[in-house]
Design a protein around this motif. Sequence first.
Motif, mmCIF file in Angstrom:
data_model
loop_
_atom_site.group_PDB
_atom_site.id
_atom_site.type_symbol
_atom_site.label_atom_id
_atom_site.label_comp_id
_atom_site.label_asym_id
_atom_site.label_seq_id
_atom_site.Cartn_x
_atom_site.Cartn_y
_atom_site.Cartn_z
ATOM 1 N N GLY A 1 -10.141 4.669 0.216
ATOM 2 C CA GLY A 1 -11.393 5.403 0.368
ATOM 3 C C GLY A 1 -11.915 5.925 -0.948
ATOM 4 N N ASN A 2 -11.378 7.066 -1.376
ATOM 5 C CA ASN A 2 -11.768 7.607 -2.670
ATOM 6 C C ASN A 2 -10.618 8.459 -3.207
ATOM 7 O OD1 ASN A 2 -11.876 9.905 -1.134
ATOM 8 N ND2 ASN A 2 -14.099 10.007 -1.094
ATOM 9 N N LYS A 3 -10.853 9.095 -4.337
ATOM 10 C CA LYS A 3 -9.768 9.843 -4.973
ATOM 11 C C LYS A 3 -9.257 10.969 -4.075
ATOM 12 C CE LYS A 3 -8.602 12.414 -9.139
ATOM 13 N NZ LYS A 3 -9.110 13.219 -10.266
ATOM 14 N N GLU A 4 -10.186 11.709 -3.482
ATOM 15 C CA GLU A 4 -9.756 12.836 -2.654
ATOM 16 C C GLU A 4 -8.967 12.359 -1.457
ATOM 17 O OE1 GLU A 4 -12.786 15.714 -1.804
ATOM 18 O OE2 GLU A 4 -11.696 16.524 -0.085
ATOM 19 N N ASN A 5 -9.403 11.269 -0.846
ATOM 20 C CA ASN A 5 -8.671 10.747 0.304
ATOM 21 C C ASN A 5 -7.301 10.238 -0.110
ATOM 22 O OD1 ASN A 5 -8.258 8.908 2.867
ATOM 23 N ND2 ASN A 5 -9.995 10.268 3.251
ATOM 24 N N LEU A 6 -7.249 9.587 -1.257
ATOM 25 C CA LEU A 6 -5.950 9.141 -1.773
ATOM 26 C C LEU A 6 -5.021 10.335 -1.970
ATOM 27 C CD1 LEU A 6 -4.057 7.023 -3.094
ATOM 28 C CD2 LEU A 6 -5.243 7.480 -5.257
ATOM 29 N N PHE A 7 -5.573 11.412 -2.493
ATOM 30 C CA PHE A 7 -4.764 12.605 -2.710
ATOM 31 C C PHE A 7 -4.251 13.156 -1.388
ATOM 32 C CE2 PHE A 7 -4.434 17.263 -3.233
ATOM 33 C CZ PHE A 7 -3.432 17.295 -4.190
ATOM 34 N N ARG A 8 -5.132 13.232 -0.404
ATOM 35 C CA ARG A 8 -4.698 13.763 0.895
ATOM 36 C C ARG A 8 -3.611 12.870 1.492
ATOM 37 N NH1 ARG A 8 -9.921 16.833 1.436
ATOM 38 N NH2 ARG A 8 -9.272 18.381 2.969
ATOM 39 N N ALA B 1 0.826 -1.212 0.000
ATOM 40 C CA ALA B 1 0.000 0.000 0.000
ATOM 41 C C ALA B 1 0.861 1.264 0.000
ATOM 42 C CB ALA B 1 -0.928 -0.001 1.218
ATOM 43 N N GLU B 2 1.987 1.210 0.672
ATOM 44 C CA GLU B 2 2.836 2.397 0.752
ATOM 45 C C GLU B 2 3.530 2.659 -0.587
ATOM 46 O OE1 GLU B 2 6.328 2.585 3.576
ATOM 47 O OE2 GLU B 2 4.824 3.737 4.696
ATOM 48 N N GLN B 3 3.985 1.588 -1.208
ATOM 49 C CA GLN B 3 4.643 1.740 -2.505
ATOM 50 C C GLN B 3 3.661 2.234 -3.556
ATOM 51 O OE1 GLN B 3 6.975 -1.694 -3.482
ATOM 52 N NE2 GLN B 3 6.963 -1.244 -5.679
ATOM 53 N N ALA B 4 2.428 1.692 -3.511
ATOM 54 C CA ALA B 4 1.409 2.155 -4.458
ATOM 55 C C ALA B 4 1.081 3.623 -4.204
ATOM 56 C CB ALA B 4 0.155 1.293 -4.330
ATOM 57 N N LEU B 5 1.104 4.029 -2.946
ATOM 58 C CA LEU B 5 0.842 5.434 -2.625
ATOM 59 C C LEU B 5 1.916 6.334 -3.227
ATOM 60 C CD1 LEU B 5 -0.944 7.449 -1.134
ATOM 61 C CD2 LEU B 5 0.392 7.026 0.933
ATOM 62 N N LYS C 1 -9.445 -0.400 -9.752
ATOM 63 C CA LYS C 1 -10.202 0.641 -9.057
ATOM 64 C C LYS C 1 -10.803 0.147 -7.739
ATOM 65 C CE LYS C 1 -12.256 2.240 -12.917
ATOM 66 N NZ LYS C 1 -13.133 3.062 -13.776
ATOM 67 N N PRO C 2 -11.425 -1.037 -7.699
ATOM 68 C CA PRO C 2 -11.983 -1.463 -6.403
ATOM 69 C C PRO C 2 -10.914 -1.607 -5.328
ATOM 70 C CG PRO C 2 -12.955 -2.713 -8.173
ATOM 71 C CD PRO C 2 -11.821 -1.942 -8.775
ATOM 72 N N SER C 3 -9.711 -2.044 -5.718
ATOM 73 C CA SER C 3 -8.646 -2.156 -4.730
ATOM 74 C C SER C 3 -8.284 -0.775 -4.190
ATOM 75 C CB SER C 3 -7.415 -2.806 -5.358
ATOM 76 O OG SER C 3 -7.739 -4.066 -5.881
ATOM 77 N N LEU C 4 -8.223 0.189 -5.099
ATOM 78 C CA LEU C 4 -7.926 1.559 -4.678
ATOM 79 C C LEU C 4 -8.997 2.049 -3.711
ATOM 80 C CD1 LEU C 4 -6.712 4.403 -6.982
ATOM 81 C CD2 LEU C 4 -8.555 4.837 -5.378
ATOM 82 N N TYR C 5 -10.250 1.802 -4.109
ATOM 83 C CA TYR C 5 -11.357 2.259 -3.277
ATOM 84 C C TYR C 5 -11.298 1.618 -1.893
ATOM 85 C CZ TYR C 5 -16.127 3.668 -2.139
ATOM 86 O OH TYR C 5 -17.227 4.228 -1.557
ATOM 87 N N ALA C 6 -10.968 0.324 -1.848
ATOM 88 C CA ALA C 6 -10.943 -0.378 -0.566
ATOM 89 C C ALA C 6 -9.782 0.092 0.297
ATOM 90 C CB ALA C 6 -10.856 -1.886 -0.800
ATOM 91 N N ALA C 7 -8.656 0.390 -0.332
ATOM 92 C CA ALA C 7 -7.461 0.689 0.445
ATOM 93 C C ALA C 7 -7.375 2.157 0.847
ATOM 94 C CB ALA C 7 -6.211 0.291 -0.348
#
Lengths: 209, 209
Positions: free
Chosen positions: B52-59, B12-16, B44-50
């Motif tokens: 939350g959503n696009k904005e949260n991923l950005f934060r 998850a950290e590397q993907a981030l 996309k579902p993996s992203l969503y699960a890990a």
Amino acid sequence: MPQPGRPRSFDAEQALDRAMEVFWRHGYEGASLTELTAAMGINKPSLYAAYGNKENLFRMAVGRYAQVEMAYARDALDRPTAYEVAATLLRANVVALTRDDRPAGCLSVQGGTACGTDSAAVSEFLAASRLAGERTLAERFARAVEEHDLPGDVDPTALARFVMVVTEGHAVHAAAGVPRADLERSAEIALRAFTATAYPDGLRPAVSS
Amino acid sequence: MPQPGRPRSFDAEQALDRAMEVFWRHGYEGASLTELTAAMGINKPSLYAAYGNKENLFRMAVGRYAQVEMAYARDALDRPTAYEVAATLLRANVVALTRDDRPAGCLSVQGGTACGTDSAAVSEFLAASRLAGERTLAERFARAVEEHDLPGDVDPTALARFVMVVTEGHAVHAAAGVPRADLERSAEIALRAFTATAYPDGLRPAVSS
DNA sequence: AAATTTCTGTACCGATCGGTTGCAGAGGCG
DNA sequence: CGCCTCTGCAACCGATCGGTACAGAAATTT
């Protein structure tokens, strides 16, 4: 001689001003055709017929921005000394970035520092136009060196770059809502840096304020 | 104790980190979920699960950016004198903005100076985090005043604002492709302005470089 | 007034946006 | 083994994106 056929029912220049403001506030990609046409008071086919497409409309808006909203920059270049050029430019820039009848910040920065893959041409266009302004300022400073207004050992290019860096930083700050008075203090500090570099012996020519 | 069920098959950290780079290059709105998931190597579902959503991923990406890519800023704050703080900060910032193994510029500026109407929260978040950094720097300079490292009549807030303005201007410039050496010259001019304001009598403490 | 030319408005185009569901199967625990 | 949770993938959701086709309205020319 008016063209035959039904004449356009809106003022193309006035509508362009409205579009400019929308781009200014939301950037190129953030401004949707829906919001643009609503602000301009026209429909999408009218926009397409009058301005070509969204990207062309944006380029025309940037052109009008440079001509109208950045007239202060051309005025500043006409000042007699390099210091006055820099001081006028920085101070007028701060005022322009924080007018309460305009969006905060600068269209050239807000428009698109970063863009999606397909509209990379837009941010490259903005970057190129900003750097063109920087080059113009550098030429003005080079002239100051020739006129012995600036000492011969200063780098006009570096000096112009520093001034433009400060204006761009102010643009980012202004867009974040930082008030005018705060930016004015920052501009004065930048001017002191300008003085220290351009006139290291402390013999800056006496000028206004 | 590991959770029951199938474990996550990606780091998850590397993907981030990959997501951070995409946001860095294209901004919040310019980065599509398609490009993000492709760069992260997940669906996309993996992203969503890990995340939350696009904005949260950005934060989260911005948080990791602040922690990893802006470590130099925390180091700079630990320098013993205000001048060294500013010099280290400006010089390290220029280097960070122009690393050839990273996108040019700064995620905090590229991410979204301007956004569409619906994602205004993102640009406000970025603006707030930049200003928080500025406040931290101002507190450092205020400490310098208390320690008599800076004269008592300088405004630590204005000084910090000027330094941050220069870094943001450099970020815009770097994103436009201006090379590192050019920004370094600009940073040195800014430092001379810092000196002229902080130590107007010319008695700057002797420091490195 | 008829013919012509251009503009305006509606309705729509395919593509893509961010986000979600259904489902097959992989892998941990009892 | 059997169970159960969670993953990964495809397909799909409504909404919106930028851009257009078409028909009717309006103004000039003949």
